[in-house]
Design a protein around this motif. Structure first.
Motif, PDB file in Angstrom:
ATOM      1  N   ALA A   1       3.098  65.583  -5.351  1.00 36.82           N
ATOM      2  CA  ALA A   1       1.853  66.293  -5.022  1.00 36.82           C
ATOM      3  C   ALA A   1       0.988  65.526  -4.036  1.00 36.82           C
ATOM      4  O   ALA A   1      -0.006  66.065  -3.558  1.00 36.82           O
ATOM      5  N   ALA A   2       1.360  64.295  -3.726  1.00 41.74           N
ATOM      6  CA  ALA A   2       0.607  63.449  -2.791  1.00 41.74           C
ATOM      7  C   ALA A   2      -0.826  63.212  -3.272  1.00 41.74           C
ATOM      8  O   ALA A   2      -1.759  63.178  -2.480  1.00 41.74           O
ATOM      9  N   ASN A   3      -0.972  62.999  -4.583  1.00 42.77           N
ATOM     10  CA  ASN A   3      -2.311  62.795  -5.148  1.00 42.77           C
ATOM     11  C   ASN A   3      -3.048  61.605  -4.549  1.00 42.77           C
ATOM     12  O   ASN A   3      -4.270  61.625  -4.472  1.00 42.77           O
ATOM     13  N   THR A   4      -2.315  60.574  -4.153  1.00 42.46           N
ATOM     14  CA  THR A   4      -2.961  59.412  -3.529  1.00 42.46           C
ATOM     15  C   THR A   4      -2.540  59.259  -2.075  1.00 42.46           C
ATOM     16  O   THR A   4      -2.615  58.171  -1.509  1.00 42.46           O
ATOM     17  N   GLY A   5      -2.078  60.352  -1.482  1.00 43.04           N
ATOM     18  CA  GLY A   5      -1.622  60.350  -0.103  1.00 43.04           C
ATOM     19  C   GLY A   5      -0.133  60.614  -0.033  1.00 43.04           C
ATOM     20  O   GLY A   5       0.561  60.554  -1.042  1.00 43.04           O
TER      21      GLY A   5
ATOM     22  N   PRO B   1      10.342  69.981 -14.886  1.00 42.86           N
ATOM     23  CA  PRO B   1      10.422  71.013 -13.854  1.00 42.86           C
ATOM     24  C   PRO B   1       9.074  71.665 -13.576  1.00 42.86           C
ATOM     25  O   PRO B   1       8.205  71.726 -14.441  1.00 42.86           O
ATOM     26  N   ALA B   2       8.933  72.163 -12.360  1.00 42.78           N
ATOM     27  CA  ALA B   2       7.733  72.917 -11.970  1.00 42.78           C
ATOM     28  C   ALA B   2       8.073  73.716 -10.718  1.00 42.78           C
ATOM     29  O   ALA B   2       8.569  73.152  -9.743  1.00 42.78           O
ATOM     30  N   ALA B   3       7.803  75.010 -10.746  1.00 44.71           N
ATOM     31  CA  ALA B   3       8.042  75.861  -9.578  1.00 44.71           C
ATOM     32  C   ALA B   3       6.956  75.672  -8.535  1.00 44.71           C
ATOM     33  O   ALA B   3       7.163  75.941  -7.356  1.00 44.71           O
ATOM     34  N   ASN B   4       5.792  75.184  -8.984  1.00 45.16           N
ATOM     35  CA  ASN B   4       4.680  74.901  -8.076  1.00 45.16           C
ATOM     36  C   ASN B   4       3.655  74.056  -8.815  1.00 45.16           C
ATOM     37  O   ASN B   4       3.725  73.917 -10.023  1.00 45.16           O
ATOM     38  N   PHE B   5       2.744  73.479  -8.058  1.00 47.84           N
ATOM     39  CA  PHE B   5       1.637  72.724  -8.636  1.00 47.84           C
ATOM     40  C   PHE B   5       0.364  73.507  -8.355  1.00 47.84           C
ATOM     41  O   PHE B   5       0.011  73.701  -7.179  1.00 47.84           O
ATOM     42  N   PRO B   6      -0.362  73.939  -9.375  1.00 48.24           N
ATOM     43  CA  PRO B   6      -1.565  74.740  -9.149  1.00 48.24           C
ATOM     44  C   PRO B   6      -2.597  74.039  -8.262  1.00 48.24           C
ATOM     45  O   PRO B   6      -3.333  74.713  -7.538  1.00 48.24           O
TER      46      PRO B   6
ATOM     47  N   LEU C   1       3.208  74.010  -1.952  1.00 45.65           N
ATOM     48  CA  LEU C   1       4.036  72.802  -1.856  1.00 45.65           C
ATOM     49  C   LEU C   1       5.413  73.047  -2.461  1.00 45.65           C
ATOM     50  O   LEU C   1       5.535  73.644  -3.536  1.00 45.65           O
ATOM     51  N   ASP C   2       6.462  72.603  -1.768  1.00 47.92           N
ATOM     52  CA  ASP C   2       7.813  72.654  -2.324  1.00 47.92           C
ATOM     53  C   ASP C   2       7.896  71.622  -3.439  1.00 47.92           C
ATOM     54  O   ASP C   2       7.678  70.434  -3.197  1.00 47.92           O
ATOM     55  N   THR C   3       8.159  72.062  -4.638  1.00 43.36           N
ATOM     56  CA  THR C   3       8.236  71.151  -5.786  1.00 43.36           C
ATOM     57  C   THR C   3       9.645  71.012  -6.343  1.00 43.36           C
ATOM     58  O   THR C   3      10.036  69.930  -6.764  1.00 43.36           O
ATOM     59  N   VAL C   4      10.395  72.096  -6.346  1.00 42.87           N
ATOM     60  CA  VAL C   4      11.703  72.100  -7.004  1.00 42.87           C
ATOM     61  C   VAL C   4      12.661  71.108  -6.350  1.00 42.87           C
ATOM     62  O   VAL C   4      13.293  70.293  -7.035  1.00 42.87           O
ATOM     63  N   ARG C   5      12.767  71.151  -5.042  1.00 43.07           N
ATOM     64  CA  ARG C   5      13.709  70.266  -4.348  1.00 43.07           C
ATOM     65  C   ARG C   5      13.382  68.786  -4.556  1.00 43.07           C
ATOM     66  O   ARG C   5      14.256  67.998  -4.917  1.00 43.07           O
ATOM     67  N   PRO C   6      12.114  68.350  -4.379  1.00 37.63           N
ATOM     68  CA  PRO C   6      11.839  66.931  -4.601  1.00 37.63           C
ATOM     69  C   PRO C   6      11.962  66.505  -6.068  1.00 37.63           C
ATOM     70  O   PRO C   6      12.362  65.370  -6.340  1.00 37.63           O
ATOM     71  N   ILE C   7      11.639  67.382  -7.004  1.00 40.59           N
ATOM     72  CA  ILE C   7      11.838  67.040  -8.419  1.00 40.59           C
ATOM     73  C   ILE C   7      13.320  66.814  -8.680  1.00 40.59           C
ATOM     74  O   ILE C   7      13.713  65.824  -9.314  1.00 40.59           O
ATOM     75  N   ARG C   8      14.145  67.715  -8.175  1.00 41.77           N
ATOM     76  CA  ARG C   8      15.602  67.552  -8.362  1.00 41.77           C
ATOM     77  C   ARG C   8      16.099  66.270  -7.705  1.00 41.77           C
ATOM     78  O   ARG C   8      16.976  65.593  -8.244  1.00 41.77           O
TER      79      ARG C   8
ATOM     80  N   VAL D   1       3.230  73.369 -15.232  1.00 40.98           N
ATOM     81  CA  VAL D   1       3.474  71.933 -15.046  1.00 40.98           C
ATOM     82  C   VAL D   1       3.284  71.169 -16.359  1.00 40.98           C
ATOM     83  O   VAL D   1       4.137  70.383 -16.762  1.00 40.98           O
ATOM     84  N   HIS D   2       2.145  71.369 -16.991  1.00 36.59           N
ATOM     85  CA  HIS D   2       1.767  70.597 -18.182  1.00 36.59           C
ATOM     86  C   HIS D   2       2.239  71.309 -19.447  1.00 36.59           C
ATOM     87  O   HIS D   2       1.844  72.449 -19.694  1.00 36.59           O
ATOM     88  N   PRO D   3       3.080  70.632 -20.237  1.00 39.18           N
ATOM     89  CA  PRO D   3       3.660  71.284 -21.411  1.00 39.18           C
ATOM     90  C   PRO D   3       2.636  71.746 -22.444  1.00 39.18           C
ATOM     91  O   PRO D   3       1.592  71.130 -22.631  1.00 39.18           O
ATOM     92  N   THR D   4       2.999  72.828 -23.092  1.00 41.17           N
ATOM     93  CA  THR D   4       2.295  73.301 -24.278  1.00 41.17           C
ATOM     94  C   THR D   4       2.839  72.521 -25.470  1.00 41.17           C
ATOM     95  O   THR D   4       3.774  71.713 -25.331  1.00 41.17           O
ATOM     96  N   GLU D   5       2.319  72.808 -26.644  1.00 45.81           N
ATOM     97  CA  GLU D   5       2.858  72.179 -27.851  1.00 45.81           C
ATOM     98  C   GLU D   5       4.350  72.467 -27.970  1.00 45.81           C
ATOM     99  O   GLU D   5       5.141  71.591 -28.329  1.00 45.81           O
ATOM    100  N   ALA D   6       4.757  73.716 -27.657  1.00 47.27           N
ATOM    101  CA  ALA D   6       6.182  74.071 -27.715  1.00 47.27           C
ATOM    102  C   ALA D   6       6.990  73.272 -26.693  1.00 47.27           C
ATOM    103  O   ALA D   6       8.127  72.882 -26.964  1.00 47.27           O
TER     104      ALA D   6
END
Length: 176
Positions: free
Chosen positions: A60-64, A96-101, A106-113, A153-158
């Motif tokens: 996500a480039a949170n710090t650049g 996994p995440a299809a996107n970051f809210p 942002l492409d997320t799937v490819r870099p996560i993989r 992105v952020h898991p639920t209890e389940a």
């Protein structure tokens, strides 16, 4: 050791962190920030093992902007610090995440993989344990399965229950 996903695990499922388990997650952190706090937050506690789950915020480039090689170097440094101090390394997949809210488009799937493929290989080559949450969390497109994350992105209890189902047998096998 991790970011908001680790922090959320402690917050949403505190029973998982029974005596002997410490959650060191800080929301929004990237691997360089985690590396800075690795000595006081992990090594100084002298655990038998460390579960490192990081990379979401690098992507996500949170710090650049960060390259895959930079994320890999930081994860390697944390793992090597642990090993040098007699701490077993459990290197976790980036969930996994299809996107970051917070980073639309942002492409997320490819870099996560890519990080996960590298982590699996690194763990195999270096005597660490790879903890793969992808099979229990990911849908076919590489996003989070419905109901397992409140924002994709952020898991639920389940979601955390599904993750616990992966890590608990590993911890039992390692007698942790």
């Amino acid at each position: 050791m991790g970011d908001s996903i680790t922090q959320g695990w402690r917050d949403k499922k505190p029973g998982f962190f029974r005596p002997g388990r410490v959650g060191r997650g800080i929301g929004g952190q990237t691997t360089p920030q985690m590396l800075v706090r690795f000595m006081p937050d992990v090594v100084a506690l002298r655990p038998r093992a460390v579960h490192i789950m990081a990379g979401t915020n690098d992507i996500a480039a949170n710090t650049g902007p960060m390259t895959l090689a930079q994320s890999e170097a930081n994860l390697t440094a944390m793992a090597q610090l642990a090993k040098a101090n007699g701490i077993r390394v459990l290197l976790a997949s980036v969930p996994p995440a299809a996107n970051f809210p917070w980073r639309p488009g942002l492409d997320t799937v490819r870099p996560i993989r890519a990080i996960n493929a590298w982590a699996r290989d690194w763990a195999t080559r270096n005597g660490a344990t790879y903890v793969d949450y992808t099979p229990v969390l990911a849908d076919a497109a590489g996003g989070m399965k419905p109901g397992l994350a409140y924002d994709g992105v952020h898991p639920t209890e389940a979601g955390y229950d599904a993750m616990a189902g992966v890590i608990e047998p590993i911890l039992r096998k390692l007698r942790l």
